[in-house]
Design a protein around this motif. Structure first.
Motif, PDB file in Angstrom:
ATOM      1  N   GLY A  36      57.029  59.450  78.803  1.00 26.85           N
ATOM      2  CA  GLY A  36      57.425  60.437  79.807  1.00 26.85           C
ATOM      3  C   GLY A  36      56.244  61.080  80.508  1.00 26.85           C
ATOM      4  N   VAL A  37      55.062  60.940  79.933  1.00 25.51           N
ATOM      5  CA  VAL A  37      53.856  61.474  80.574  1.00 25.51           C
ATOM      6  C   VAL A  37      53.611  60.751  81.903  1.00 25.51           C
ATOM      7  N   VAL A  38      53.953  59.493  81.978  1.00 28.89           N
ATOM      8  CA  VAL A  38      53.709  58.702  83.194  1.00 28.89           C
ATOM      9  C   VAL A  38      54.550  59.209  84.373  1.00 28.89           C
ATOM     10  N   PRO A  39      55.886  59.300  84.246  1.00 29.98           N
ATOM     11  CA  PRO A  39      56.635  59.813  85.399  1.00 29.98           C
ATOM     12  C   PRO A  39      56.307  61.273  85.709  1.00 29.98           C
ATOM     13  N   LEU A  40      56.004  62.050  84.679  1.00 29.85           N
ATOM     14  CA  LEU A  40      55.626  63.442  84.914  1.00 29.85           C
ATOM     15  C   LEU A  40      54.346  63.524  85.747  1.00 29.85           C
ATOM     16  N   ALA A  41      53.343  62.747  85.388  1.00 25.34           N
ATOM     17  CA  ALA A  41      52.076  62.756  86.114  1.00 25.34           C
ATOM     18  C   ALA A  41      52.242  62.237  87.542  1.00 25.34           C
ATOM     19  N   THR A  42      52.992  61.162  87.712  1.00 24.29           N
ATOM     20  CA  THR A  42      53.169  60.616  89.063  1.00 24.29           C
ATOM     21  C   THR A  42      53.962  61.578  89.941  1.00 24.29           C
ATOM     22  N   LEU A  44      53.925  64.939  89.575  1.00 21.56           N
ATOM     23  CA  LEU A  44      53.067  66.096  89.849  1.00 21.56           C
ATOM     24  C   LEU A  44      51.950  65.773  90.839  1.00 21.56           C
ATOM     25  N   PHE A  45      51.413  64.556  90.773  1.00 26.23           N
ATOM     26  CA  PHE A  45      50.316  64.186  91.663  1.00 26.23           C
ATOM     27  C   PHE A  45      50.781  63.523  92.967  1.00 26.23           C
ATOM     28  N   ASN A  46      52.087  63.298  93.113  1.00 25.17           N
ATOM     29  CA  ASN A  46      52.662  62.682  94.320  1.00 25.17           C
ATOM     30  C   ASN A  46      52.088  61.305  94.610  1.00 25.17           C
ATOM     31  N   PHE A  47      51.669  60.602  93.578  1.00 30.01           N
ATOM     32  CA  PHE A  47      51.096  59.274  93.769  1.00 30.01           C
ATOM     33  C   PHE A  47      51.520  58.361  92.628  1.00 30.01           C
ATOM     34  N   CYS A  48      52.011  57.187  92.989  1.00 28.83           N
ATOM     35  CA  CYS A  48      52.415  56.193  92.005  1.00 28.83           C
ATOM     36  C   CYS A  48      51.662  54.888  92.293  1.00 28.83           C
ATOM     37  N   PRO A  49      50.812  54.443  91.350  1.00 30.51           N
ATOM     38  CA  PRO A  49      50.068  53.202  91.561  1.00 30.51           C
ATOM     39  C   PRO A  49      50.981  51.984  91.766  1.00 30.51           C
ATOM     40  N   ALA A  50      52.113  51.950  91.086  1.00 32.85           N
ATOM     41  CA  ALA A  50      53.037  50.823  91.251  1.00 32.85           C
ATOM     42  C   ALA A  50      53.608  50.798  92.667  1.00 32.85           C
ATOM     43  N   TYR A  51      53.917  51.962  93.222  1.00 37.28           N
ATOM     44  CA  TYR A  51      54.389  52.030  94.604  1.00 37.28           C
ATOM     45  C   TYR A  51      53.318  51.501  95.556  1.00 37.28           C
ATOM     46  N   LYS A  52      52.070  51.825  95.278  1.00 36.49           N
ATOM     47  CA  LYS A  52      50.955  51.360  96.126  1.00 36.49           C
ATOM     48  C   LYS A  52      50.899  49.830  96.120  1.00 36.49           C
ATOM     49  N   LEU A  53      51.027  49.231  94.931  1.00 38.82           N
ATOM     50  CA  LEU A  53      50.979  47.770  94.810  1.00 38.82           C
ATOM     51  C   LEU A  53      52.173  47.103  95.522  1.00 38.82           C
ATOM     52  N   LEU A  54      53.335  47.762  95.439  1.00 35.36           N
ATOM     53  CA  LEU A  54      54.547  47.176  96.033  1.00 35.36           C
ATOM     54  C   LEU A  54      54.749  47.562  97.492  1.00 35.36           C
ATOM     55  N   GLY A  55      53.919  48.458  98.000  1.00 31.46           N
ATOM     56  CA  GLY A  55      54.035  48.882  99.396  1.00 31.46           C
ATOM     57  C   GLY A  55      55.198  49.827  99.659  1.00 31.46           C
ATOM     58  N   ILE A  56      55.618  50.580  98.638  1.00 30.57           N
ATOM     59  CA  ILE A  56      56.726  51.518  98.761  1.00 30.57           C
ATOM     60  C   ILE A  56      56.164  52.904  99.038  1.00 30.57           C
ATOM     61  N   ASN A  57      56.855  53.661  99.895  1.00 29.39           N
ATOM     62  CA  ASN A  57      56.444  55.025 100.189  1.00 29.39           C
ATOM     63  C   ASN A  57      57.696  55.869 100.413  1.00 29.39           C
ATOM     64  N   THR A  58      57.964  56.829  99.528  1.00 31.66           N
ATOM     65  CA  THR A  58      59.124  57.708  99.672  1.00 31.66           C
ATOM     66  C   THR A  58      58.732  59.062 100.239  1.00 31.66           C
ATOM     67  N   CYS A  59      57.469  59.255 100.536  1.00 31.66           N
ATOM     68  CA  CYS A  59      56.974  60.503 101.097  1.00 31.66           C
ATOM     69  C   CYS A  59      57.118  60.449 102.612  1.00 31.66           C
ATOM     70  N   LYS A  60      57.808  61.427 103.199  1.00 29.89           N
ATOM     71  CA  LYS A  60      58.056  61.407 104.639  1.00 29.89           C
ATOM     72  C   LYS A  60      56.832  61.823 105.443  1.00 29.89           C
TER      73      LYS A  60
END
Length: 62
Positions: A36-42, A44-60
């Motif tokens: 649970g530390v992983v989703p909590l950290a991502t 809080l920091f508004n950044f997910c390395p997996a999203y970066k690799l997959l080209g996903i962005n949910t931030c408007k």
């Protein structure tokens, strides 16, 4: 490091992270709950390395 987590995604990550950590602390789900530390950290920091690799962005905000 640009933000790629936003809105509902961020809230859900923080809630899921907290729930998993609390369940791990109480011994309900065992040691694997510390993941649970992983989703909590991502969340809080508004950044997910997996999203970066997959080209996903949910931030408007760009």
């Amino acid at each position: 490091m640009n933000s790629n987590v936003g809105g509902i995604d961020k809230i859900l990550r923080i809630l899921v992270g907290i729930v998993l950590i609390v369940l791990a602390l109480t011994g309900t789900i065992g040691v694997w709950g510390w993941i649970g530390v992983v989703p909590l950290a991502t969340g809080l920091f508004n950044f997910c390395p997996a999203y970066k690799l997959l080209g996903i962005n949910t931030c408007k905000v760009k």
